[in-house]
Design an enzyme around this catalytic site. Structure first.
Site, PDB file in Angstrom:
ATOM      1  N   ASP A 140       8.327  13.325  41.703  1.00 50.46           N
ATOM      2  CA  ASP A 140       9.190  14.096  40.810  1.00 50.46           C
ATOM      3  C   ASP A 140       9.731  13.135  39.747  1.00 50.46           C
ATOM      4  O   ASP A 140       9.267  11.989  39.650  1.00 50.46           O
ATOM      5  CB  ASP A 140      10.325  14.789  41.592  1.00 50.46           C
ATOM      6  N   GLN A 146      16.442  20.253  39.774  1.00 48.13           N
ATOM      7  CA  GLN A 146      17.260  20.428  38.561  1.00 48.13           C
ATOM      8  C   GLN A 146      18.765  20.313  38.824  1.00 48.13           C
ATOM      9  O   GLN A 146      19.552  20.638  37.948  1.00 48.13           O
ATOM     10  CB  GLN A 146      17.026  21.804  37.885  1.00 48.13           C
ATOM     11  N   THR A 147      19.184  19.941  40.031  1.00 49.31           N
ATOM     12  CA  THR A 147      20.610  19.949  40.330  1.00 49.31           C
ATOM     13  C   THR A 147      20.998  18.677  41.083  1.00 49.31           C
ATOM     14  O   THR A 147      20.249  18.202  41.924  1.00 49.31           O
ATOM     15  CB  THR A 147      20.962  21.186  41.193  1.00 49.31           C
ATOM     16  N   CYS A 161      17.564   2.756  40.407  1.00 43.67           N
ATOM     17  CA  CYS A 161      16.632   2.776  39.264  1.00 43.67           C
ATOM     18  C   CYS A 161      16.949   3.996  38.396  1.00 43.67           C
ATOM     19  O   CYS A 161      16.160   4.919  38.265  1.00 43.67           O
ATOM     20  CB  CYS A 161      15.192   2.806  39.775  1.00 43.67           C
ATOM     21  N   GLY A 185      21.861  28.169  39.065  1.00 41.62           N
ATOM     22  CA  GLY A 185      20.906  28.442  38.000  1.00 41.62           C
ATOM     23  C   GLY A 185      19.470  28.522  38.507  1.00 41.62           C
ATOM     24  O   GLY A 185      19.197  28.382  39.694  1.00 41.62           O
ATOM     25  N   TYR A 186      18.559  28.764  37.565  1.00 46.12           N
ATOM     26  CA  TYR A 186      17.117  28.864  37.901  1.00 46.12           C
ATOM     27  C   TYR A 186      16.924  29.765  39.130  1.00 46.12           C
ATOM     28  O   TYR A 186      16.467  29.330  40.185  1.00 46.12           O
ATOM     29  CB  TYR A 186      16.506  27.471  38.129  1.00 46.12           C
ATOM     30  N   GLU A 196      15.801  20.925  49.464  1.00 46.33           N
ATOM     31  CA  GLU A 196      14.852  20.498  48.428  1.00 46.33           C
ATOM     32  C   GLU A 196      14.799  21.495  47.270  1.00 46.33           C
ATOM     33  O   GLU A 196      14.705  21.107  46.109  1.00 46.33           O
ATOM     34  CB  GLU A 196      13.442  20.312  49.026  1.00 46.33           C
ATOM     35  N   TYR A 247       5.077  18.778  45.211  1.00 45.38           N
ATOM     36  CA  TYR A 247       6.209  17.893  45.504  1.00 45.38           C
ATOM     37  C   TYR A 247       6.996  18.402  46.722  1.00 45.38           C
ATOM     38  O   TYR A 247       7.256  17.662  47.671  1.00 45.38           O
ATOM     39  CB  TYR A 247       7.155  17.767  44.290  1.00 45.38           C
ATOM     40  N   CYS A 285      19.168  -3.331  38.315  1.00 47.91           N
ATOM     41  CA  CYS A 285      18.066  -4.165  38.801  1.00 47.91           C
ATOM     42  C   CYS A 285      18.548  -5.297  39.706  1.00 47.91           C
ATOM     43  O   CYS A 285      17.825  -5.716  40.609  1.00 47.91           O
ATOM     44  CB  CYS A 285      17.272  -4.724  37.628  1.00 47.91           C
ATOM     45  N   TRP A 302      21.925  17.328  54.887  1.00 49.79           N
ATOM     46  CA  TRP A 302      20.558  17.701  55.273  1.00 49.79           C
ATOM     47  C   TRP A 302      19.769  16.511  55.830  1.00 49.79           C
ATOM     48  O   TRP A 302      18.643  16.672  56.269  1.00 49.79           O
ATOM     49  CB  TRP A 302      19.812  18.340  54.095  1.00 49.79           C
ATOM     50  N   ARG A 303      20.394  15.336  55.794  1.00 49.85           N
ATOM     51  CA  ARG A 303      19.724  14.188  56.414  1.00 49.85           C
ATOM     52  C   ARG A 303      20.109  14.038  57.885  1.00 49.85           C
ATOM     53  O   ARG A 303      19.635  13.145  58.552  1.00 49.85           O
ATOM     54  CB  ARG A 303      20.075  12.903  55.654  1.00 49.85           C
TER      55      ARG A 303
HETATM   56 FE1  SF4 Z   1      13.988  -0.019  38.757  1.00 45.82          FE
HETATM   57 FE2  SF4 Z   1      15.089  -2.359  38.031  1.00 45.82          FE
HETATM   58 FE3  SF4 Z   1      14.283  -1.963  40.554  1.00 45.82          FE
HETATM   59 FE4  SF4 Z   1      12.525  -2.238  38.618  1.00 45.82          FE
HETATM   60  S1  SF4 Z   1      13.970  -3.789  39.292  1.00 45.82           S
HETATM   61  S2  SF4 Z   1      12.475  -0.709  40.241  1.00 45.82           S
HETATM   62  S3  SF4 Z   1      13.542  -1.202  36.929  1.00 45.82           S
HETATM   63  S4  SF4 Z   1      15.931  -0.890  39.458  1.00 45.82           S
END
Ligand code: SF4
Length: 374
Positions: free
Chosen positions: A147, A51-52, A213, A90-91, A46, A129, A220, A33-34
Site C-alpha cells: 500500500d 484512507q484513514t 519512514c 467516509g468512503y 484493515e 493488499y 532515519c 486489533w493487534r
Molecule cells: Fe525510510 Fe530513512 Fe529508514 Fe530509509 S533510513 S527506510 S528513508 S526511515
C-alpha cells in the site's frame, strides 16, 4: 536488466527481514486489533484503515466490534446500523462491501472466514493488499502487502526512482514485498526471529511507514534498516517515492437548506449508486457559475416560494481531489407543501438527526442546526 535487479534485491531482503522482525517485536504499538488473531476483527480494521489514520479508526473499530462482534452479526445488520457505525469514516462503499462480503461468507463458507488466499481475494471489497494483510496477520501466511506506506518504505530502501504506478515498477515492488515476507517466514528459521513471522514482517512494514519512514522528514536516525537503505545513503529520501504530478484540486460549491416546519426538519437519503449512497443529507444543489440568490435556488429545489432565509453555516471540507464548500441556509415554513417538487425524504425532529448517518459535511450542518437551536 530486470533479472539482475531482482537478484540484487534478494541479497538485501535477508538483512532487512531480520532487522524488521526484531524491531517490530519491541516497537509495535499496542493497537486493539493487534490483540487478536480473529480474521474478522483484523479484516474490519484493515477496511477501516484504508484512507484513514489509526487514531481515528480505534473508536470506530471498538464500537463496531461491540455492536457486531461476529461475521453473522455484520451480515444481518440493518443498512441504517452499518452506515451509522461508519458515519464520519467516509468512503461508504467500503462498509457496504464489508457487509456483502460478510453475507457471502455466511452463505459460501458457513460463517467461517476462509483461510485460502484466493477465497479471501474473491470476497467483495477485498483486493490484493487486504487479502494479503488478513492472510498474513490472522493466519501467518507469507502473502505480500503493498500500500502507500509499504511503497514509500520499499522505494526508499531500494532507491527506486520510477513511478510506483508504472506496471513494471509496481510488479517489482510486489515482488520485493513478497521476497521480504517469504524471507521472514520460509527461510531457515533463525533463533532471534520473533513469531509469528509473516504476520510480524508485514506489520513491521506498515509500522515503519507510519512511524519512522514518514512521507516528509523521515526519522532515519531511528530507523532499524538505515544501514540497508539506499535512499539514505544517497541522500534521496525526500525525493522518493516518485509519485509524479498530483492532479490539481478542484473547487466545488453546494447550497443546502435546513427547512423546518412544526418542530421538524426535512432530510433526504442519497440514492443507491451515487457517492455516499444511503447516507442522509439536507436538500442541496451544486452551484456552477456565478452564485445565484438563495431564494431562487430554494424555489427551484422545493417548488415553493422561499420564506425568509438565514445563513446557518458554511462548511469547507476536502474529499479525494475536491475542495468542497457547502453553504447552508435555514428557513421555517408554517405549512408544509403538499408536494416538495417531487423530492422524496422525510420530516424528522432535530433531536433525532443524531441517530441517522449523515455525510461528513452534512453532519457538520446537523451540529450547526442543533447549536443554533440552543
Ligand atoms: Fe525510510 Fe530513512 Fe529508514 Fe530509509 S533510513 S527506510 S528513508 S526511515
Amino acid at each position: 536488466m530486470v533479472v539482475k535487479k531482482l537478484s540484487r534485491d534478494r541479497n538485501k531482503t535477508h538483512a532487512i527481514a531480520d532487522k524488521l522482525l526484531v524491531w517490530f517485536a519491541g516497537a509495535a504499538r499496542d493497537l486493539p486489533w493487534r490483540r487478536t488473531r480473529d480474521p474478522y476483527a483484523i479484516w474490519v480494521s484493515e477496511i477501516m484503515l484504508q484512507q484513514t489514520q489509526v487514531k481515528t479508526v480505534i473508536p470506530y473499530w471498538e464500537r463496531w466490534m461491540q455492536a457486531l462482534p461476529t461475521i453473522a452479526a455484520a451480515a444481518a445488520a440493518p443498512a441504517d446500523q452499518i452506515h451509522k457505525l461508519w458515519e464520519g469514516l467516509g468512503y461508504y462503499t467500503r462498509v457496504r462491501n464489508l457487509q456483502k462480503a460478510a453475507q457471502a461468507i455466511v452463505v459460501q463458507h458457513g460463517g467461517r472466514f476462509p483461510e485460502a488466499f484466493d477465497e479471501v481475494l474473491a470476497l467483495p471489497g477485498i483486493g490484493r493488499y487486504t487479502a494479503g494483510a488478513i492472510c498474513s496477520i490472522a493466519f501467518d501466511q507469507p502473502t505480500p502487502i503493498l500500500d502507500g506506506n509499504v511503497i514509500r518504505v520499499l522505494t526508499r530502501l531500494f532507491a527506486i526512482a520510477e513511478n510506483p504506478k508504472e506496471k513494471e515498477t509496481n510488479a517489482r515492488l510486489w515482488h520485493l514485498a513478497e521476497q521480504l515476507v517469504q524471507e521472514a517466514a520460509i527461510s531457515p528459521p533463525r533463533a532471534q526471529r520473533p513469531e509469528p513471522r509473516a504476520a510480524f514482517l508485514n506489520q513491521s512494514l506498515m509500522e515503519l511507514g507510519a512511524l519512522i519512514c514518514t512521507p516528509r522528514q523521515p526519522h532515519c536516525l531511528l530507523c532499524p534498516v538505515q544501514a540497508e537503505c539506499a535512499a539514505f545513503r544517497q541522500q534521496r529520501t525526500e525525493e522518493l517515492p516518485n509519485l509524479g504530478e498530483r492532479a490539481a484540486a478542484t473547487a466545488r460549491a453546494f447550497m443546502a437548506f435546513v427547512l423546518a416546519s412544526r418542530g421538524e426538519v426535512f432530510i433526504r437519503q442519497r440514492p443507491a449508486g451515487v457517492v455516499n449512497a444511503h447516507l442522509w443529507e439536507f436538500p442541496n444543489v451544486e452551484i456552477t457559475g456565478p452564485t445565484p440568490e438563495p431564494a431562487v435556488v430554494f424555489q427551484g429545489l422545493f417548488g415553493v416560494k422561499a420564506p425568509g432565509l438565514d445563513l446557518l453555516t458554511v462548511v469547507k471540507h476536502a474529499i479525494t481531489r475536491y475542495r468542497i464548500t457547502l453553504t447552508t441556509y435555514q428557513a421555517s415554513l408554517g405549512r408544509r407543501p403538499a408536494k416538495m417538487a417531487g423530492m422524496s425524504g422525510k420530516w424528522v425532529k432535530l433531536d433525532k438527526l443524531q441517530e441517522l448517518a449523515f455525510t461528513a459535511a452534512h453532519k457538520r450542518v446537523v451540529l450547526a442546526a442543533l447549536k443554533a437551536r440552543g
